[in-house]
Write a protein that holds these residues in place. Structure first.
Motif, PDB file in Angstrom:
ATOM      1  N   ALA A 156       0.832  -0.938   0.112  1.00 30.05           N
ATOM      2  CA  ALA A 156       0.170  -0.432   0.145  1.00 30.05           C
ATOM      3  C   ALA A 156       0.969   1.083  -0.354  1.00 30.05           C
ATOM      4  O   ALA A 156       2.014   1.627   0.774  1.00 30.05           O
ATOM      5  CB  ALA A 156      -0.693   0.149   0.984  1.00 30.05           C
ATOM      6  N   LYS A 157       0.881   2.450  -0.833  1.00 27.12           N
ATOM      7  CA  LYS A 157       1.302   3.723  -0.963  1.00 27.12           C
ATOM      8  C   LYS A 157       1.067   4.517   0.076  1.00 27.12           C
ATOM      9  O   LYS A 157      -0.429   4.416   0.545  1.00 27.12           O
ATOM     10  CB  LYS A 157       1.311   4.166  -2.373  1.00 27.12           C
ATOM     11  CG  LYS A 157       1.902   3.665  -3.606  1.00 27.12           C
ATOM     12  CD  LYS A 157       2.176   4.136  -4.658  1.00 27.12           C
ATOM     13  CE  LYS A 157       2.570   3.421  -6.428  1.00 27.12           C
ATOM     14  NZ  LYS A 157       4.061   1.973  -5.907  1.00 27.12           N
ATOM     15  N   PRO A 158       2.089   5.019   0.885  1.00 25.75           N
ATOM     16  CA  PRO A 158       3.309   5.450   0.288  1.00 25.75           C
ATOM     17  C   PRO A 158       4.431   4.513   0.986  1.00 25.75           C
ATOM     18  O   PRO A 158       5.566   4.532   1.289  1.00 25.75           O
ATOM     19  CB  PRO A 158       3.442   7.153   0.615  1.00 25.75           C
ATOM     20  CG  PRO A 158       2.870   6.846   1.836  1.00 25.75           C
ATOM     21  CD  PRO A 158       1.334   5.643   1.887  1.00 25.75           C
ATOM     22  N   PHE A 159       3.601   2.978   2.015  1.00 22.88           N
ATOM     23  CA  PHE A 159       5.207   2.649   3.066  1.00 22.88           C
ATOM     24  C   PHE A 159       4.754   1.645   1.919  1.00 22.88           C
ATOM     25  O   PHE A 159       5.868   0.599   2.582  1.00 22.88           O
ATOM     26  CB  PHE A 159       3.972   1.073   3.629  1.00 22.88           C
ATOM     27  CG  PHE A 159       3.260   2.177   4.398  1.00 22.88           C
ATOM     28  CD1 PHE A 159       3.601   3.828   5.146  1.00 22.88           C
ATOM     29  CD2 PHE A 159       2.037   2.916   4.946  1.00 22.88           C
ATOM     30  CE1 PHE A 159       3.739   5.305   6.441  1.00 22.88           C
ATOM     31  CE2 PHE A 159       1.276   3.610   5.974  1.00 22.88           C
ATOM     32  CZ  PHE A 159       1.872   4.355   6.515  1.00 22.88           C
ATOM     33  N   ASP A 160       5.516   1.386   0.349  1.00 19.38           N
ATOM     34  CA  ASP A 160       6.100   0.458  -0.238  1.00 19.38           C
ATOM     35  C   ASP A 160       7.562   1.413  -0.424  1.00 19.38           C
ATOM     36  O   ASP A 160       8.387   0.760  -1.140  1.00 19.38           O
ATOM     37  CB  ASP A 160       5.736   0.388  -1.584  1.00 19.38           C
ATOM     38  CG  ASP A 160       5.071   1.846  -2.439  1.00 19.38           C
ATOM     39  OD1 ASP A 160       5.183   2.624  -1.351  1.00 19.38           O
ATOM     40  OD2 ASP A 160       5.551   1.657  -3.784  1.00 19.38           O
TER      41      ASP A 160
END
Length: 579
Positions: A322-326
């Motif tokens: 899930a962006k921004p946690f990539d």
């Protein structure tokens, strides 16, 4: 025990939500209480007092505001279920409070030179609490039942080192008896593993390995746990009665093969919230109660107060899909914008220990030299470094400004004010340090568990959420179990994503896999230490604090350890009321 949802292991407290959690799987009774920070456990009750008369040996223990989730070892997932079950079921081995695994129903066991076959010799004349014989066939039946696809056991993965367990759990084969569960005679059973697993005995001391009475299940089918008084298990107690509205009443099992309890009755009572149970204790209506964290500062000097550090970590999850946690640096920015000291002291009232660790203090494999992300050792975080990492991370990911970041939603469940306050403080810290507004989303615990399960392999439904873990005292249960390749609880999708860091994460998973099968204890712990530091750097979790248990106990109640949360079957003989 405090009421909460727990991720694995049945050592949860029965109050602050997150302190423990309702895990849709795993180990019962294994989030061990550990000696409080470098000293002996604070136990006011000694073991050198004469017992009170039999009519005074009645222990009233609160179980919370709801009924047990299940008292079937194959299906139970809540901590209080595990606490209850340890009193009237037993398995081949069990955990002691010093983290060692000892033979229980087994008189002895041996391990083959290749580490693949565990052979257990049962104690003679074992019986269920109704007096019927218990043999190696009952052990095999109970293990096979947990792993059967028909049972749909959420704790089946506890037994994953057993050869062909996955084929059994997915219905590809119908039985493991005669395959990896080999009954040699009434007193001997051999269990064959698919690979060496130095942690097998630890996992094997979980609730999934408790032995149940086949006759009861065949007689009553899915309703068999409404008839526990008819000889369900072989533990130190037997069930006298079970009311879904009132609780569970236990009395000593006359057929127990170990030392008999001195208690004449153990009442596990529906008691309301932690606050309600605490007030009931103060009114003399209970003999034991967890202390709500807000009350911990005021009770520390009471003679009936005790506390101990637990093997339980409360943490935040970020979904790598899930962006921004990539983007690792954005994950690190959130971690270093979090002041864990402030949370532990002000929000949790000094009742918890702030931590950067994934493997808790007090168990083998704890790394004293571990640092937080980006080499920051302090649990206070580093606002300057957090801002720097956020800017670098946004640049790497192509976000020109904070306004271009995808919306961020933090999901949590709250069944007391501490958790609601925690969520509010966290969002304030991220807003203050990073300038990022995080939307708060409150849902029920059961929905959060369901959504977490569905997040594995997907970009949703969860993006950023709150959870906790209790598990057995081996790093495998904290690292490989949650971050390994194909691990059942790799819900953050570590190594299972298409980010630029995926290959590096997969190398960490390879290291974990090597540690899991390494039978050299020193090398194995070094491998886990190295992997844990890399996992922390990647913010695989954002750990907040390690739990402590705080409770009040009747001054006359004698205990074998710091609390009642984990009592080995034979040690119930040491729980009694003094004169």
């Amino acid at each position: 025990m405090q009421n909460s949802i727990f991720r694995r292991g049945f050592r949860m407290s029965r109050s602050n939500i997150l302190h423990k959690a309702l895990i849709p799987t795993l180990l019962c009774l294994l989030a061990l209480v550990v000696v409080a920070c470098g000293g002996e456990p604070e136990v006011s009750q000694s073991q050198n007092k004469a017992p009170a008369p039999a009519d005074k040996q009645v222990l009233r223990y609160p179980i919370g505001s709801t009924d047990f989730g299940s008292l079937d070892p194959a299906l139970a997932t809540a901590n209080i279920d595990g606490f209850a079950m340890q009193t009237f079921y037993t398995g081949l081995v069990t955990y002691k409070e010093d983290h060692t695994v000892v033979d229980q129903m087994a008189a002895s066991h041996s391990i083959s030179a290749d580490g693949l076959t565990y052979t257990f010799m049962l104690k003679p004349d074992l019986k269920f609490s109704d007096g019927t014989p218990l043999t190696a066939n009952d052990v095999a039946y109970s293990l096979n039942r947990v792993l059967s696809a028909d049972t749909k056991s959420p704790v089946a993965s506890t037994l994953d080192p057993i050869k062909d367990w996955e084929k059994m759990a997915t219905g590809k084969i119908k039985t493991l008896i005669g395959d990896s569960l080999i009954v040699k005679d009434d007193h001997t059973i051999a269990i064959v593993l698919s690979h060496p697993a130095a942690y097998f005995l630890q996992t094997f001391s979980s609730s999934a390995s408790m032995v149940v009475n086949k006759n009861l299940i065949e007689k009553y089918g899915n309703k068999w746990t409404d008839h526990l008084q008819e000889g369900a298990g072989a533990g130190p107690f037997k069930v006298q009665s079970y009311s879904h509205d009132k609780g569970l009443i236990l009395v000593p099992n006359p057929y127990y093969y170990g030392p008999k309890p001195k208690l004449e009755k153990l009442e596990l009572l529906r008691s309301g919230s932690t606050d309600t149970a605490y007030r009931s204790y103060l009114a003399g209506q209970l003999d034991y109660a967890q202390v709500p964290s807000v009350n911990v500062p005021s009770v520390r000097k009471r003679p009936d107060y005790n506390h101990a550090v637990e093997l339980h970590i409360t943490y935040l999850n970020m979904n790598y899909l899930a962006k921004p946690f990539d983007t690792i640096k954005i994950r690190q920015a959130f971690a270093l914008a979090t002041n864990k000291d402030l949370i532990a002291e002000n929000v949790m009232h000094g009742a918890m220990l702030p931590t950067n660790h994934l493997v808790p203090e007090g168990m083998p494999g704890y790394n004293k030299n571990l640092t937080g992300p980006a080499g920051v050792a302090s649990t206070k975080g580093d606002p300057v470094k957090a801002k720097q990492l956020l800017q670098e991370g946004m640049q790497e990911a192509g976000y020109a400004s904070i306004k271009q970041l995808p919306p961020i939603t933090f999901t949590y469940f709250a069944n007391d004010s501490d958790v609601s306050n925690l969520a509010a403080v966290l969002s304030q810290q991220w807003q203050s340090v990073l300038g990022i507004t995080v939307k708060l989303n409150v849902i029920s615990a059961d929905v959060l568990i369901e959504q977490e399960t569905n997040t594995a392999g997907n970009s949703g439904p969860l993006q950023f959420w709150f959870m906790g873990i209790s598990n057995f005292a081996d790093p495998q249960g904290w690292l490989s179990f949650n971050f390994g390749r194909g691990a059942s609880f790799n819900v953050t999708n570590y190594g299972q994503n298409k980010s630029s860091d995926a290959a590096t994460q997969q190398a960490v998973q390879d290291e974990l896999q090597k540690a899991d099968v390494n039978l050299n204890p020193q090398e194995r712990m070094q491998q886990y230490n190295d992997a844990e530091q890399k996992l922390v750097n990647d913010v695989s979790w954002l750990p907040l604090y390690q739990s402590e248990t705080h409770h009040l106990a009747n001054p006359k109640l004698q205990l074998p350890g710091p609390d009642l949360e984990l009592v080995a079957p034979d040690d119930w003989s040491k729980v009694y009321f003094a004169q």
